[in-house]
Design a protein around this motif. Structure first.
Motif, PDB file in Angstrom:
ATOM      1  N   ILE A 174       9.470   9.303  -0.619  1.00 47.08           N
ATOM      2  CA  ILE A 174       9.294   8.273  -1.648  1.00 47.08           C
ATOM      3  C   ILE A 174       7.926   7.631  -1.492  1.00 47.08           C
ATOM      4  O   ILE A 174       7.282   7.734  -0.441  1.00 47.08           O
ATOM      5  N   ALA A 175       7.492   6.964  -2.548  1.00 46.00           N
ATOM      6  CA  ALA A 175       6.225   6.229  -2.515  1.00 46.00           C
ATOM      7  C   ALA A 175       6.511   4.806  -2.066  1.00 46.00           C
ATOM      8  O   ALA A 175       7.165   4.047  -2.792  1.00 46.00           O
ATOM      9  N   ALA A 176       6.039   4.441  -0.887  1.00 47.74           N
ATOM     10  CA  ALA A 176       6.323   3.117  -0.337  1.00 47.74           C
ATOM     11  C   ALA A 176       5.245   2.754   0.677  1.00 47.74           C
ATOM     12  O   ALA A 176       4.379   3.563   1.015  1.00 47.74           O
ATOM     13  N   LEU A 219       0.874  -1.178   0.000  1.00 47.90           N
ATOM     14  CA  LEU A 219       0.000   0.000   0.000  1.00 47.90           C
ATOM     15  C   LEU A 219       0.910   1.226   0.000  1.00 47.90           C
ATOM     16  O   LEU A 219       1.325   1.711   1.053  1.00 47.90           O
ATOM     17  N   ARG A 220       1.215   1.694  -1.192  1.00 49.57           N
ATOM     18  CA  ARG A 220       2.189   2.785  -1.304  1.00 49.57           C
ATOM     19  C   ARG A 220       1.560   4.126  -0.955  1.00 49.57           C
ATOM     20  O   ARG A 220       0.411   4.410  -1.304  1.00 49.57           O
ATOM     21  N   GLU A 221       2.354   4.930  -0.277  1.00 46.95           N
ATOM     22  CA  GLU A 221       1.964   6.277   0.099  1.00 46.95           C
ATOM     23  C   GLU A 221       3.241   7.079   0.326  1.00 46.95           C
ATOM     24  O   GLU A 221       4.331   6.502   0.427  1.00 46.95           O
ATOM     25  N   PRO A 222       3.184   8.409   0.345  1.00 42.57           N
ATOM     26  CA  PRO A 222       4.402   9.200   0.580  1.00 42.57           C
ATOM     27  C   PRO A 222       5.028   8.883   1.933  1.00 42.57           C
ATOM     28  O   PRO A 222       4.341   8.880   2.961  1.00 42.57           O
ATOM     29  N   VAL A 223       6.326   8.604   1.933  1.00 40.75           N
ATOM     30  CA  VAL A 223       7.030   8.213   3.159  1.00 40.75           C
ATOM     31  C   VAL A 223       8.318   9.028   3.268  1.00 40.75           C
ATOM     32  O   VAL A 223       9.112   9.069   2.332  1.00 40.75           O
ATOM     33  N   ASP A 224       8.484   9.667   4.434  1.00 37.64           N
ATOM     34  CA  ASP A 224       9.748  10.325   4.772  1.00 37.64           C
ATOM     35  C   ASP A 224      10.551   9.329   5.606  1.00 37.64           C
ATOM     36  O   ASP A 224      10.234   9.081   6.771  1.00 37.64           O
ATOM     37  N   MET A 225      11.593   8.744   4.996  1.00 38.54           N
ATOM     38  CA  MET A 225      12.306   7.643   5.645  1.00 38.54           C
ATOM     39  C   MET A 225      12.990   8.089   6.926  1.00 38.54           C
ATOM     40  O   MET A 225      12.991   7.346   7.924  1.00 38.54           O
ATOM     41  N   LEU A 235      16.434   1.469  -1.808  1.00 32.70           N
ATOM     42  CA  LEU A 235      15.094   1.462  -2.388  1.00 32.70           C
ATOM     43  C   LEU A 235      15.068   2.410  -3.575  1.00 32.70           C
ATOM     44  O   LEU A 235      15.531   3.541  -3.478  1.00 32.70           O
ATOM     45  N   PRO A 236      14.524   1.967  -4.706  1.00 31.05           N
ATOM     46  CA  PRO A 236      14.437   2.877  -5.857  1.00 31.05           C
ATOM     47  C   PRO A 236      13.316   3.898  -5.678  1.00 31.05           C
ATOM     48  O   PRO A 236      12.309   3.610  -5.015  1.00 31.05           O
ATOM     49  N   ALA A 242      10.210  -6.709  -1.983  1.00 29.64           N
ATOM     50  CA  ALA A 242       8.885  -6.376  -2.510  1.00 29.64           C
ATOM     51  C   ALA A 242       8.833  -4.945  -3.023  1.00 29.64           C
ATOM     52  O   ALA A 242       8.081  -4.630  -3.954  1.00 29.64           O
ATOM     53  N   HIS A 243       9.638  -4.055  -2.448  1.00 28.41           N
ATOM     54  CA  HIS A 243       9.704  -2.660  -2.909  1.00 28.41           C
ATOM     55  C   HIS A 243      10.662  -2.497  -4.091  1.00 28.41           C
ATOM     56  O   HIS A 243      10.882  -1.366  -4.561  1.00 28.41           O
ATOM     57  N   GLY A 244      11.256  -3.583  -4.573  1.00 23.31           N
ATOM     58  CA  GLY A 244      12.212  -3.495  -5.675  1.00 23.31           C
ATOM     59  C   GLY A 244      13.601  -3.094  -5.228  1.00 23.31           C
ATOM     60  O   GLY A 244      14.425  -2.705  -6.055  1.00 23.31           O
TER      61      GLY A 244
END
Length: 473
Positions: free
Chosen positions: A360-362, A323-329, A469-470, A449-451
Motif C-alpha cells: 500500500i501507499a503509506a 510521506l507516502r511510499e510503497p509499504v509491505d505491512m 487502512l484504506p 492521518a492515513h484515513g
C-alpha cells in the motif's frame, strides 16, 4: 445592493415553488374535469331531449291518426281540433329535433311535414267528398310510421355520434392531463433535486470543515458557499480555525519553551545526584544512599515524562505531513518485531506475524511507530512466556492488522478512554513503572492521518486492537 437570502428563506422558496407547481397542475386538472362534466351533462340532456322529441312525434302521429279517423266517422269538430293540436305539437317537436341535428335536417323531416299537411287537407275536404278524403288520409297516414322510424334512426345516430365525441374528448383530455401531471411531477422532482443539491453542498462543506478542525487541520482556509447565513457560519468556522491554529501554535511553543526550561535544571539535578552517588563529595551513609536512589529514580521519571510530552506534541504535528511510499505491512511488522527482540526475549515472549497483504501507499516511518507502540504496549502487559500475535489481512479495499496479546486486557470502564492522551487504565502490570498514556494516542493520530481507524475489540483474556487502512486495488 444584492439581496441576501438565508437557508431558511431559500428552503421556504423551494417548498413554495414546488407546492405552487403541483397546485397549478391540480387546479388545471380540476377545471378540465369540471368542463368535461359540464359538457357530458349537456350532451346527456341533449340526447334525452332528442329522444323525447322523437318519441313525442311518434305518439302525436298515433293521436293524429286516431282523431282523424274518429272525425271522418262521427263528423265531430272536437276530433278535428284534437287532430290539429296533435299535429301542431308534432311539428314543434319536429322543429326542435331539426335544430339539434347538425348539417341541416334530413329529407324525412320534410316528408313528415308534407304527409301531415296532406292529412290535414284531407280532413278539410267537404262532407260530400268523404270517400276521396278517406283515400287521401289513408295515403298520408300510412307513410308516417316508416318516417317516424327513420326519424328515430337519425336521432339515435346523432346520440351515438355525440357519445363518441364526448368519449373521444374524454380520452384526449385524459392524455393531456396525464402529460401535464407527468411534466409537473418531473419539474417538481427536478426542482427538489436542484434545490437539494444546491442547499446540501454548503452543508457538506460545513461538515468537511468541522471534520478538518477535528483532525487538527488548521492550515486549510474554510470557505463556505451558498445562502447568506451558511456563509456567515463559514466565516465563524474560519475564525475558529485561525483561533485554534493560534492556540495550537501557542501550545507547541509553550511545550518547547517549558521543556527547554525544565531540561536545563533537570540535567543539573541528574548530574548532582550522580556526583552524590559516586561519593565525589565524600562517603555517604546508608540512609543517604537510599535518598540519592530515590532522587535518581524520580529525576529519570521526570526526564522520561518530559521527553514523552515532546514526542506526543511532535506526533500531532507530524501526523499532518505524510510521506507516502510503497509499504509491505507484513515485512514492516517483522522489522519492528526484530528491533525489539531483546525486550520480549528477556520476558520469554513469543511474537508472531501471520498472514500478508498487498503493498500500500503509506508513510512507512509513521506506520513503524504505530507497530512499535502496539508491540511495546503488548510486551509491557503480557505475562512471562506469553504470546503476542499480529494478523495481517486485506479485503474490500481495507488493509487490516490485528494485535492480540494475553495480558489482563482493558477494563470495561477504560475502553472508551484508552486512546485519550495521558490516560492510564486501571489494569497495570505488577511491578512495572506506570506509563504516561500517550502510546495509543500516537497510534491513533498516525492511523487517522492515513484515513484509517483504530478499534479496541472485545477479547478475553488479553487486549485485541485492530487498525484498518484504506488502499486502492
Amino acid at each position: 445592493m444584492p439581496i441576501k437570502l438565508s437557508f431558511r428563506v431559500l428552503s421556504l422558496i423551494a417548498f413554495l415553488l414546488i407546492a405552487a407547481l403541483l397546485s397549478a397542475a391540480s387546479v388545471l386538472a380540476l377545471l378540465t374535469l369540471n368542463r368535461l362534466a359540464e359538457h357530458s351533462r349537456e350532451t346527456g340532456n341533449d340526447a334525452i331531449a332528442l329522444t323525447a322529441n322523437a318519441q313525442r312525434v311518434a305518439e302525436r302521429s298515433v293521436a293524429m291518426e286516431r282523431s282523424a279517423r274518429q272525425f271522418l266517422v262521427l263528423d265531430d269538430p272536437a276530433f278535428l281540433e284534437r287532430f290539429g293540436e296533435a299535429w301542431r305539437d308534432a311539428l314543434t317537436a319536429l322543429d326542435a329535433m331539426a335544430a339539434e341535428l347538425p348539417g341541416g335536417e334530413p329529407p324525412a323531416f320534410a316528408d313528415w311535414r308534407r304527409n301531415g299537411q296532406a292529412a290535414r287537407e284531407a280532413l278539410d275536404m267537404p262532407a260530400s267528398h268523404r270517400g276521396a278524403a278517406q283515400l287521401r288520409l289513408d295515403a298520408a297516414l300510412a307513410q308516417l310510421p316508416a318516417i317516424n322510424s327513420e326519424l328515430t334512426h337519425h336521432v339515435q345516430a346523432e346520440v351515438d355520434r355525440r357519445n363518441a365525441a364526448i368519449t373521444e374528448e374524454l380520452e384526449t383530455r385524459r392524455n393531456v392531463l396525464r402529460g401535464q401531471l407527468a411534466l409537473s411531477i418531473a419539474l417538481a422532482a427536478v426542482l427538489s433535486i436542484a434545490f437539494g443539491v444546491w442547499l446540501a453542498r454548503p452543508l457538506r462543506q460545513i461538515e468537511s470543515a468541522i471534520g478538518q478542525l477535528g483532525g487538527n487541520r488548521y492550515d486549510v482556509p474554510i470557505d463556505i458557499t451558498g445562502p447568506d447565513d451558511l456563509r456567515r457560519m463559514g466565516r465563524h468556522l474560519d475564525w475558529l480555525r485561525q483561533r485554534l491554529a493560534d492556540l495550537e501554535a501557542d501550545k507547541a511553543r509553550f511545550l518547547r519553551h517549558i521543556s527547554h526550561e525544565l531540561k536545563t535544571p533537570l540535567a543539573a539535578l541528574v548530574e548532582g545526584v550522580a556526583l552524590l552517588e559516586d561519593e565525589v563529595v565524600g562517603p555517604l551513609a546508608p540512609k543517604q544512599h537510599e535518598i540519592t536512589g530515590i532522587l535518581r529514580q524520580n529525576t529519570a521519571s521526570l526526564q522520561n515524562q518530559i521527553e514523552d510530552l515532546l514526542r506526543y506534541n511532535a506526533a500531532s504535528f507530524d501526523a499532518q505531513h505524510l510521506l507516502r511510499e510503497p509499504v509491505d505491512m507484513a515485512a514492516l511488522l517483522r522489522r519492528v518485531v526484530d528491533s525489539q527482540r531483546l525486550q520480549y526475549e528477556a520476558r520469554s515472549l513469543v511474537i508472531m506475524v501471520e498472514g500478508g497483504a498487498p503493498v500500500i501507499a503509506a508513510d512507512s516511518a509513521k506506520l513503524a511507530i504505530v507497530a512499535s507502540n502496539l508491540l511495546s504496549n503488548a510486551v509491557r502487559f503480557s505475562p512471562e512466556g506469553g504470546t503476542v500475535r499480529f494478523i495481517v489481512a486485506a479485503g474490500n479495499g481495507m488493509l487490516r492488522v490485528d494485535c492480540i496479546d494475553q495480558g489482563p486486557g482493558v477494563a470495561p470502564a477504560d475502553a472508551q478512554r484508552v486512546f485519550e492522551p495521558f490516560y492510564q487504565g486501571e489494569r497495570q502490570p505488577p511491578g512495572a513503572r506506570r506509563g504516561n498514556g500517550i502510546g495509543l494516542s500516537i497510534v491513533r493520530e498516525y492511523v487517522t492521518a492515513h484515513g484509517g481507524t483504530l478499534q479496541l475489540l472485545p477479547s478475553s483474556p488479553g487486549a485485541h486492537f485492530r487498525l484498518e487502512l484504506p488502499y486502492e486495488n
